[in-house]
Design a protein around this motif. Structure first.
Motif, PDB file in Angstrom:
ATOM      1  N   SER A  25       0.849  -1.046   0.028  1.00 41.67           N
ATOM      2  CA  SER A  25       0.038   0.222   0.001  1.00 41.67           C
ATOM      3  C   SER A  25       1.060   1.309   0.048  1.00 41.67           C
ATOM      4  N   GLY A  26       0.548   2.245  -0.895  1.00 44.26           N
ATOM      5  CA  GLY A  26       1.360   3.415  -0.748  1.00 44.26           C
ATOM      6  C   GLY A  26       2.045   3.421  -2.212  1.00 44.26           C
ATOM      7  N   ALA A  27       2.247   2.213  -3.061  1.00 44.60           N
ATOM      8  CA  ALA A  27       2.708   2.243  -4.384  1.00 44.60           C
ATOM      9  C   ALA A  27       2.097   2.785  -5.533  1.00 44.60           C
ATOM     10  N   GLY A  28       0.817   3.018  -5.267  1.00 40.60           N
ATOM     11  CA  GLY A  28      -0.166   3.663  -6.246  1.00 40.60           C
ATOM     12  C   GLY A  28      -1.016   2.816  -6.943  1.00 40.60           C
ATOM     13  N   LYS A  29      -1.204   1.398  -6.559  1.00 41.06           N
ATOM     14  CA  LYS A  29      -1.748   0.480  -7.346  1.00 41.06           C
ATOM     15  C   LYS A  29      -3.249   0.951  -7.398  1.00 41.06           C
ATOM     16  N   VAL A 132       1.584  -7.975 -12.469  1.00 42.65           N
ATOM     17  CA  VAL A 132       2.496  -6.746 -12.570  1.00 42.65           C
ATOM     18  C   VAL A 132       2.739  -6.406 -11.101  1.00 42.65           C
ATOM     19  N   PHE A 133       3.953  -5.944 -10.640  1.00 47.04           N
ATOM     20  CA  PHE A 133       4.242  -5.519  -9.436  1.00 47.04           C
ATOM     21  C   PHE A 133       4.682  -4.282  -9.416  1.00 47.04           C
ATOM     22  N   LEU A 134       3.980  -3.287  -8.737  1.00 44.71           N
ATOM     23  CA  LEU A 134       4.196  -1.866  -8.593  1.00 44.71           C
ATOM     24  C   LEU A 134       5.338  -1.499  -7.413  1.00 44.71           C
ATOM     25  N   LEU A 135       6.496  -0.820  -7.657  1.00 45.60           N
ATOM     26  CA  LEU A 135       7.224  -0.483  -6.376  1.00 45.60           C
ATOM     27  C   LEU A 135       7.311   0.952  -6.293  1.00 45.60           C
ATOM     28  N   PRO A 136       7.394   1.394  -4.901  1.00 40.31           N
ATOM     29  CA  PRO A 136       7.571   2.816  -4.715  1.00 40.31           C
ATOM     30  C   PRO A 136       9.051   3.287  -5.159  1.00 40.31           C
ATOM     31  N   PRO A 137       9.200   4.480  -5.321  1.00 38.69           N
ATOM     32  CA  PRO A 137      10.897   4.700  -5.714  1.00 38.69           C
ATOM     33  C   PRO A 137      11.549   4.736  -4.557  1.00 38.69           C
ATOM     34  N   SER A 138      11.262   4.872  -3.456  1.00 38.68           N
ATOM     35  CA  SER A 138      12.241   4.698  -2.231  1.00 38.68           C
ATOM     36  C   SER A 138      11.438   4.592  -0.976  1.00 38.68           C
ATOM     37  N   LEU A 139      12.237   4.148   0.100  1.00 37.02           N
ATOM     38  CA  LEU A 139      11.439   3.899   1.473  1.00 37.02           C
ATOM     39  C   LEU A 139      10.972   5.349   1.919  1.00 37.02           C
ATOM     40  N   VAL A 140      11.665   6.225   1.696  1.00 40.17           N
ATOM     41  CA  VAL A 140      11.542   7.737   2.141  1.00 40.17           C
ATOM     42  C   VAL A 140      10.111   8.098   1.545  1.00 40.17           C
TER      43      VAL A 140
END
Ligand code: 5GP
Length: 221
Positions: A25-29, A132-140
């Protein structure tokens, strides 16, 4: 003109696909799914059943089929799910009938399911599934997105961060991994994946007849 999409008059017959979008959650799915559903009339959402209570604004039959535990257990018992899994203390499952009938008719489905459900669908219907897997660009950035979401306590947000990192550890069970650093760029990449997957030979069930016609002996007069 021949379109690769179902519904167009001259479309070659095509089997639908199961487009699975997973992410922490938070990666834009949710945003990406919504954009796809709004802009692509050939896609529809697979609506899951869950024992989780509805959140404000959620509608039964649109967001989920909200059921109690005995109802869910009966559906499991009757073999009504393509897959199901416990997630964060509640049960979630994909009802079978609608999806199976839709795929045959060329309907494409988006699935917002976790890695456990993805594994199960892949084991059952490998050739129909695109993962398809979405990743956030960074932990921050992930933390910033989770912070911005609600007025939750630090402990609650810490818990979400930990769950997000656990979810990310399943990235290698997917066919495509897209980093969501910009929503429009991410959307463009996801639609490219979808377009290419729709053109796979194995999905174009109308090809055999079409090619047979193209290769029939031509008798010149
Ligand atoms: P939420 O309760 O926030 O809507 O969803 C929690 C998690 O359950 C999300 O990671 C979502 O992808 C997952 N989920 C939703 N529906 C299903 C389903 O039918 N099967 C599985 N395995 N996971 C699901």
């Amino acid at each position: 003109m021949i379109s690769d999409l179902p519904g167009s008059k001259d479309a070659l017959q095509r089997r639908g696909l199961m487009f699975i979008l997973s992410s922490p959650s938070g990666a834009g799915k949710t945003t990406i799914s919504r954009m796809l559903l709004e802009r692509d009339e050939h896609l529809c959402m697979s609506v899951s059943a869950t024992t989780r209570p509805p959140r404000p604004g959620e509608i039964d039959g649109r967001d989920y089929f909200f059921v109690d535990q005995p109802q869910f257990d009966a559906m499991v018992e009757a073999g009504e799910f393509l897959e199901w899994a416990p997630v964060f203390g509640h049960c979630y499952g994909t009802p079978k009938a609608h999806v199976k009938a839709g795929l045959k008719q060329g309907q494409d489905f988006i699935f917002d399911i976790d890695w456990q459900g993805t594994q199960q669908l892949y084991q059952k219907l490998e050739t129909d599934v695109v993962r398809v897997f979405l990743l956030p660009p960074s932990l921050v950035e992930l933390r910033r997105r989770l912070d911005a979401r609600a007025t939750d306590s630090v402990e609650v947000i810490d818990g979400r961060m930990a769950r997000a990192q656990a979810e990310i550890s399943h990235w290698d069970g997917y066919d495509y991994v897209v980093v969501n650093d910009d929503i429009d760029r991410c959307y463009a990449k996801v639609t490219q994946i979808l377009a290419a997957e729709r053109m796979r030979r194995a999905r174009q069930t109308g090809l055999i007849g079409f090619v047979r016609e193209l290769t029939r002996p031509v008798i010149s007069s």
